[in-house]
Design an enzyme around this catalytic site. Sequence first.
Site, PDB file in Angstrom:
ATOM      1  N   ASP A 106       0.831  -1.203   0.000  1.00  0.00           N
ATOM      2  CA  ASP A 106       0.000   0.000   0.000  1.00  0.00           C
ATOM      3  C   ASP A 106       0.868   1.257   0.000  1.00  0.00           C
ATOM      4  O   ASP A 106       1.922   1.298   0.646  1.00  0.00           O
ATOM      5  CB  ASP A 106      -0.914  -0.009   1.229  1.00  0.00           C
ATOM      6  CG  ASP A 106      -2.046   0.986   1.111  1.00  0.00           C
ATOM      7  OD1 ASP A 106      -2.287   1.483  -0.012  1.00  0.00           O
ATOM      8  OD2 ASP A 106      -2.693   1.272   2.127  1.00  0.00           O
TER       9      ASP A 106
ATOM     10  N   GLY B  83       0.369   5.304  -4.742  1.00  0.00           N
ATOM     11  CA  GLY B  83      -0.222   6.555  -5.199  1.00  0.00           C
ATOM     12  C   GLY B  83       0.114   7.721  -4.291  1.00  0.00           C
ATOM     13  O   GLY B  83       0.446   8.825  -4.762  1.00  0.00           O
TER      14      GLY B  83
ATOM     15  N   ARG C 202       0.275   9.439 -10.357  1.00  0.00           N
ATOM     16  CA  ARG C 202       0.184   8.241  -9.534  1.00  0.00           C
ATOM     17  C   ARG C 202       0.924   7.050 -10.165  1.00  0.00           C
ATOM     18  O   ARG C 202       1.477   6.211  -9.450  1.00  0.00           O
ATOM     19  CB  ARG C 202      -1.283   7.877  -9.288  1.00  0.00           C
ATOM     20  CG  ARG C 202      -1.986   8.842  -8.346  1.00  0.00           C
ATOM     21  CD  ARG C 202      -3.455   8.467  -8.187  1.00  0.00           C
ATOM     22  NE  ARG C 202      -3.634   7.136  -7.606  1.00  0.00           N
ATOM     23  CZ  ARG C 202      -3.669   6.883  -6.301  1.00  0.00           C
ATOM     24  NH1 ARG C 202      -3.510   7.882  -5.437  1.00  0.00           N
ATOM     25  NH2 ARG C 202      -3.860   5.662  -5.863  1.00  0.00           N
TER      26      ARG C 202
ATOM     27  N   HIS D  77       3.585   3.653  -8.858  1.00  0.00           N
ATOM     28  CA  HIS D  77       3.562   2.225  -9.159  1.00  0.00           C
ATOM     29  C   HIS D  77       4.893   1.779  -9.765  1.00  0.00           C
ATOM     30  O   HIS D  77       5.358   0.663  -9.500  1.00  0.00           O
ATOM     31  CB  HIS D  77       2.402   1.908 -10.096  1.00  0.00           C
ATOM     32  CG  HIS D  77       1.058   2.223  -9.515  1.00  0.00           C
ATOM     33  ND1 HIS D  77       0.593   1.626  -8.352  1.00  0.00           N
ATOM     34  CD2 HIS D  77       0.075   3.086  -9.923  1.00  0.00           C
ATOM     35  CE1 HIS D  77      -0.612   2.107  -8.077  1.00  0.00           C
ATOM     36  NE2 HIS D  77      -0.942   2.988  -9.005  1.00  0.00           N
TER      37      HIS D  77
ATOM     38  N   TRP E 280     -10.329  -2.051 -10.414  1.00  0.00           N
ATOM     39  CA  TRP E 280     -10.912  -1.683 -11.707  1.00  0.00           C
ATOM     40  C   TRP E 280     -11.708  -0.378 -11.623  1.00  0.00           C
ATOM     41  O   TRP E 280     -11.953   0.269 -12.647  1.00  0.00           O
ATOM     42  CB  TRP E 280     -11.817  -2.791 -12.213  1.00  0.00           C
ATOM     43  CG  TRP E 280     -11.111  -4.046 -12.603  1.00  0.00           C
ATOM     44  CD1 TRP E 280     -11.086  -5.231 -11.914  1.00  0.00           C
ATOM     45  CD2 TRP E 280     -10.304  -4.273 -13.766  1.00  0.00           C
ATOM     46  NE1 TRP E 280     -10.329  -6.161 -12.568  1.00  0.00           N
ATOM     47  CE2 TRP E 280      -9.836  -5.607 -13.713  1.00  0.00           C
ATOM     48  CE3 TRP E 280      -9.931  -3.466 -14.847  1.00  0.00           C
ATOM     49  CZ2 TRP E 280      -9.021  -6.158 -14.704  1.00  0.00           C
ATOM     50  CZ3 TRP E 280      -9.120  -4.018 -15.835  1.00  0.00           C
ATOM     51  CH2 TRP E 280      -8.672  -5.339 -15.762  1.00  0.00           C
TER      52      TRP E 280
ATOM     53  N   LEU F 205      11.989 -20.032  -3.789  1.00  0.00           N
ATOM     54  CA  LEU F 205      10.877 -19.174  -3.373  1.00  0.00           C
ATOM     55  C   LEU F 205       9.719 -19.299  -4.361  1.00  0.00           C
ATOM     56  O   LEU F 205       9.913 -19.200  -5.573  1.00  0.00           O
ATOM     57  CB  LEU F 205      11.352 -17.721  -3.308  1.00  0.00           C
ATOM     58  CG  LEU F 205      10.273 -16.655  -3.072  1.00  0.00           C
ATOM     59  CD1 LEU F 205       9.735 -16.750  -1.651  1.00  0.00           C
ATOM     60  CD2 LEU F 205      10.823 -15.253  -3.353  1.00  0.00           C
TER      61      LEU F 205
ATOM     62  N   ARG G  31      -6.018  -2.725   7.868  1.00  0.00           N
ATOM     63  CA  ARG G  31      -7.129  -3.582   7.442  1.00  0.00           C
ATOM     64  C   ARG G  31      -6.592  -4.558   6.398  1.00  0.00           C
ATOM     65  O   ARG G  31      -5.537  -4.312   5.791  1.00  0.00           O
ATOM     66  CB  ARG G  31      -8.273  -2.749   6.861  1.00  0.00           C
ATOM     67  CG  ARG G  31      -7.876  -1.822   5.722  1.00  0.00           C
ATOM     68  CD  ARG G  31      -9.047  -0.983   5.242  1.00  0.00           C
ATOM     69  NE  ARG G  31      -8.641  -0.084   4.162  1.00  0.00           N
ATOM     70  CZ  ARG G  31      -8.167   1.128   4.340  1.00  0.00           C
ATOM     71  NH1 ARG G  31      -8.031   1.611   5.576  1.00  0.00           N
ATOM     72  NH2 ARG G  31      -7.818   1.877   3.309  1.00  0.00           N
ATOM     73  N   ILE G  32      -7.337  -5.647   6.164  1.00  0.00           N
ATOM     74  CA  ILE G  32      -6.828  -6.670   5.242  1.00  0.00           C
ATOM     75  C   ILE G  32      -7.388  -6.508   3.833  1.00  0.00           C
ATOM     76  O   ILE G  32      -6.925  -7.165   2.902  1.00  0.00           O
ATOM     77  CB  ILE G  32      -7.108  -8.087   5.772  1.00  0.00           C
ATOM     78  CG1 ILE G  32      -8.610  -8.377   5.828  1.00  0.00           C
ATOM     79  CG2 ILE G  32      -6.469  -8.288   7.134  1.00  0.00           C
ATOM     80  CD1 ILE G  32      -8.921  -9.826   6.131  1.00  0.00           C
TER      81      ILE G  32
END
Length: 580
Positions: A358, A361, A371, A375, A407, A467, A530-531
């Site tokens: 998270d 942006g 933004r 990324h 989306w 991995l 939060r998840i």
Amino acid sequence: MRAVIGDDPALRAAYGLCRRRTREQDPAEYALIELVPAALRPACWALWAAASALDDLGDDRTAPAAQRADRVEEWITALHRELPTGTSPDPIRHALVDTATRWRLDLSELHGAMVQVRDDTHGRHFADWAAWRTWGRDNLLPWFGQVRTLFDRAGVPVALRLDTRETYEEFLDGVRLTDILTDLSADLAQGDLLLPDEALRPYPGAAEDLALRRWSPAVAALVTELTGLARQWVSQDGLSRGMHPGPATVLHTMAALLRAQLDAIGSAGPALLRRPPRPALGTRARILVPARARAALAWSLTALTVPPAPPAGHGSPPPADRTARTRSFRPAPPHPDGHRPPDIPPDRLPAHVAVIMDGNGRWAEQRGLPRHEGHRAGAAAVREVVHGALDIGLRHLTLYTFSTENWHRDPEEVDAILDLVRREVVDDPFRDLDVRLRWHGRTGRLPPDLSDLLDLRERSTRTRTGLTLTMCIDYGGRDELTRAAAALARQARAGHLDPDLIGEKDFARHLPRPDMPDVDLLWRTGNEQRISNFLPWHTAYAELHFTPDLWPDTDRRHLWQAITTYTHRQRRHGTVPAGA
């Protein structure tokens, strides 16, 4: 064939051998290849003959298992040695090498399936359907993937693309099970029974009867059950949705031939244990005659891109980086400042870390940038964290890359994110590292070329054992649970599950990624706690770790700190600690 292959006598003889071998050993497969354009048939013969040659080496019971394994390994090693040269003294490998050169196929994707043939010489045992499916798919998917790429190279608009991976893979499960039932007599004669214990358990005595090649009520009931299951798997309503009519005709015909084969298996009775059953010639003709007409019409309306035949004696070997097998992986690049991971015993490490990345942006907005620049910076952080996961010996790392809710963002930002993912997959920054790449999420809304690229990377890295990096793209937790519930409902409606007896293991088996382990540590950056609809089933008992740093400011040291914090937690899973 001359117009496609050229005038090289050795090459023409090699393809001719592959053609004869296909026609004589598998008439149904030969008939299917006849439904593809003439320009693609030699490549299909070469692929089929190569797979068959390897199987024959592995199945030759005149030699002990160790010798058979050595012969398979020698064949594989010779192929990898010959690929850069564009030729081979072995006619089947010669045709295969030419096919790879001509159509720019990456045969390294087949390495895992070939090695599996070598390992199978020592016998196989499957405890359950999950293990059986993994074995079958690891063998079949890479070969089918080569055919799919072949159609792509020929410029077919929809190259064997299916709406859902589950539909495709379940169809191949049906192909494998039909083959096993067809070859039951030959396998039993060699002491092999390639069925899982889970399938045999409801029919006491069936395994013993089969070992003695004795037809019994238990064996009859087992065969009836398995033919019904295989028929369900090969009869997929959405198998060719949105597909070019040429490949669609091939797939529909393949499914019809498989159902005819299952009819022959079902009616064979005790003879099934003595010889392979075959459909009547009239049955095959009723399927193939109209299929040939449909295929001819479809291809007559399609402009194909076909590479020119090389002149006699002149090969054009494919680039070495696409054909050479990587025998060892390099270590992850060191941290720029030389930092090393903490010394944590392997038994204290989490097995699976999931990350909500998270803050991309916000990172860009704080710097007055668009933004999408956030990324881009976040992609560099991904590489750094993957390197840190390799440094510390992590087994599973799952990254929340693009959610079903994303989306709803500005279309320009969505396009920028997907373009960035596409560039990262094309660049393949982990190609020399022991990283198995997988992706998890919906396929229908992603650009088709991106879906194909992701599938390609997954197939080409599936045998790596370091991995496992899972990229969650167009993923939503509730969507995943809904799909699992729908799969359970279908199984219950078909009578394969009792709704009153469905448990957690049944539900887990029907998740889109049933082999994904539970998450031990869920880490979120960006100062949010939060998840966000991420892996709700797998994070039921996960330790949660939230950090204020925005994702682009993250490097491998933050992963190491999160794991160190995890080692200080007391995991209870609902129990009371000893002495409390």
